[in-house]
Design a protein around this motif. Structure first.
Motif, PDB file in Angstrom:
ATOM      1  N   SER A 199       3.206  75.556 118.512  1.00  0.00           N
ATOM      2  CA  SER A 199       3.977  74.858 117.514  1.00  0.00           C
ATOM      3  C   SER A 199       4.741  73.583 118.173  1.00  0.00           C
ATOM      4  CB  SER A 199       4.586  75.632 116.767  1.00  0.00           C
ATOM      5  OG  SER A 199       5.529  76.363 117.379  1.00  0.00           O
ATOM      6  N   ASP A 200       5.041  73.804 119.364  1.00  0.00           N
ATOM      7  CA  ASP A 200       5.801  72.992 120.156  1.00  0.00           C
ATOM      8  C   ASP A 200       5.180  72.342 121.432  1.00  0.00           C
ATOM      9  OD1 ASP A 200       8.429  73.568 118.550  1.00  0.00           O
ATOM     10  OD2 ASP A 200       8.308  75.436 119.397  1.00  0.00           O
ATOM     11  N   LYS A 206       4.453  71.498 114.564  1.00  0.00           N
ATOM     12  CA  LYS A 206       5.890  71.410 114.408  1.00  0.00           C
ATOM     13  C   LYS A 206       6.473  70.516 115.054  1.00  0.00           C
ATOM     14  CE  LYS A 206       9.828  74.592 114.026  1.00  0.00           C
ATOM     15  NZ  LYS A 206      10.220  76.055 114.198  1.00  0.00           N
ATOM     16  N   ASN A 207       6.397  70.705 116.272  1.00  0.00           N
ATOM     17  CA  ASN A 207       7.320  69.682 117.339  1.00  0.00           C
ATOM     18  C   ASN A 207       6.219  69.200 118.243  1.00  0.00           C
ATOM     19  OD1 ASN A 207      10.139  69.870 116.319  1.00  0.00           O
ATOM     20  ND2 ASN A 207      10.006  71.939 117.005  1.00  0.00           N
TER      21      ASN A 207
END
Length: 208
Positions: free
Chosen positions: A111-112, A152-153
């Motif tokens: 996600s990151d 997400k990021n």
């Protein structure tokens, strides 16, 4: 929250089917008396996964391959990939390398993610969400732009080739493969020295 970041200007052009795509770009005069640029591969922050990707194209033959490497905040190897993609050009190879890396990001649920490659033009296009005239290039860009919002990021940056050596090595390995290959946890031996130097923060000097 998505974050897109650009770094370090460099001269480059996009190509489609061997022909240059006309678009404005700056010409930077070479001055070998200027101070050299220090290039160092950087670790991501804790909790982040970093992908370095690269494409390789063999001159007149047009045979291309791609490769990439994922590492964590300790610079530990997570995953690597390489494959031959047949005849194409350097622009498509770079885009295919990034696209395959993003597919792996999605498959692993990271996600990151920090994305980093050595083609400044492609980083500008992806970060700026700009359209290009070449249909084949735009097709790859569109597929990339469909995946990025799922993360997400996401940070995307440019680094000079001296800091992208591990990905370059994976791309070169791709020329030797008959089918796509993925390495998990244990990298191929050809990558070990480069990974160690990156983890130690080895700096290379690049003339402007």
């Amino acid at each position: 929250m998505k974050i897109y970041k650009e770094m370090m200007p460099v001269i480059s052009r996009l190509f489609c089917n061997g022909a240059a795509i006309n678009r404005p770009f700056r010409i930077l005069a070479r001055n070998w008396h200027r101070e050299a640029i220090k290039v160092t591969w950087e670790k991501p922050e804790e909790g982040w996964t970093k992908l370095n990707y690269d494409g390789s194209c063999k001159g007149k033959t047009g045979k291309c391959s791609i490769g990439g490497i994922f590492r964590d905040h300790n610079a530990d190897f997570l995953l690597g990939y390489a494959e031959s993609i047949g005849q194409s050009n350097s622009t498509i190879a770079e885009l295919a390398a990034l696209l395959r890396g993003l597919e792996i990001v999605r498959e692993n649920g990271w996600s990151d993610v920090w994305l980093e490659g050595d083609s400044k033009s492609l980083v500008d296009i992806i970060a700026g969400k700009r359209e290009v005239k070449c249909t084949q290039v735009q097709m790859h860009v569109d597929r990339i732009n469909l995946i990025v919002p799922e993360i997400k990021n996401c940070i995307i940056t440019h680094i000079y080739r001296e800091g992208n050596r591990a990905a370059d090595k994976f791309a070169l390995i791709g020329h030797q493969l008959k089918k796509p290959q993925v390495w998990r946890n244990i990298p191929p031996h050809q990558i070990m020295r480069i990974m160690k130097e990156d983890a130690q923060g080895k700096t290379f000097l690049r003339r402007r």
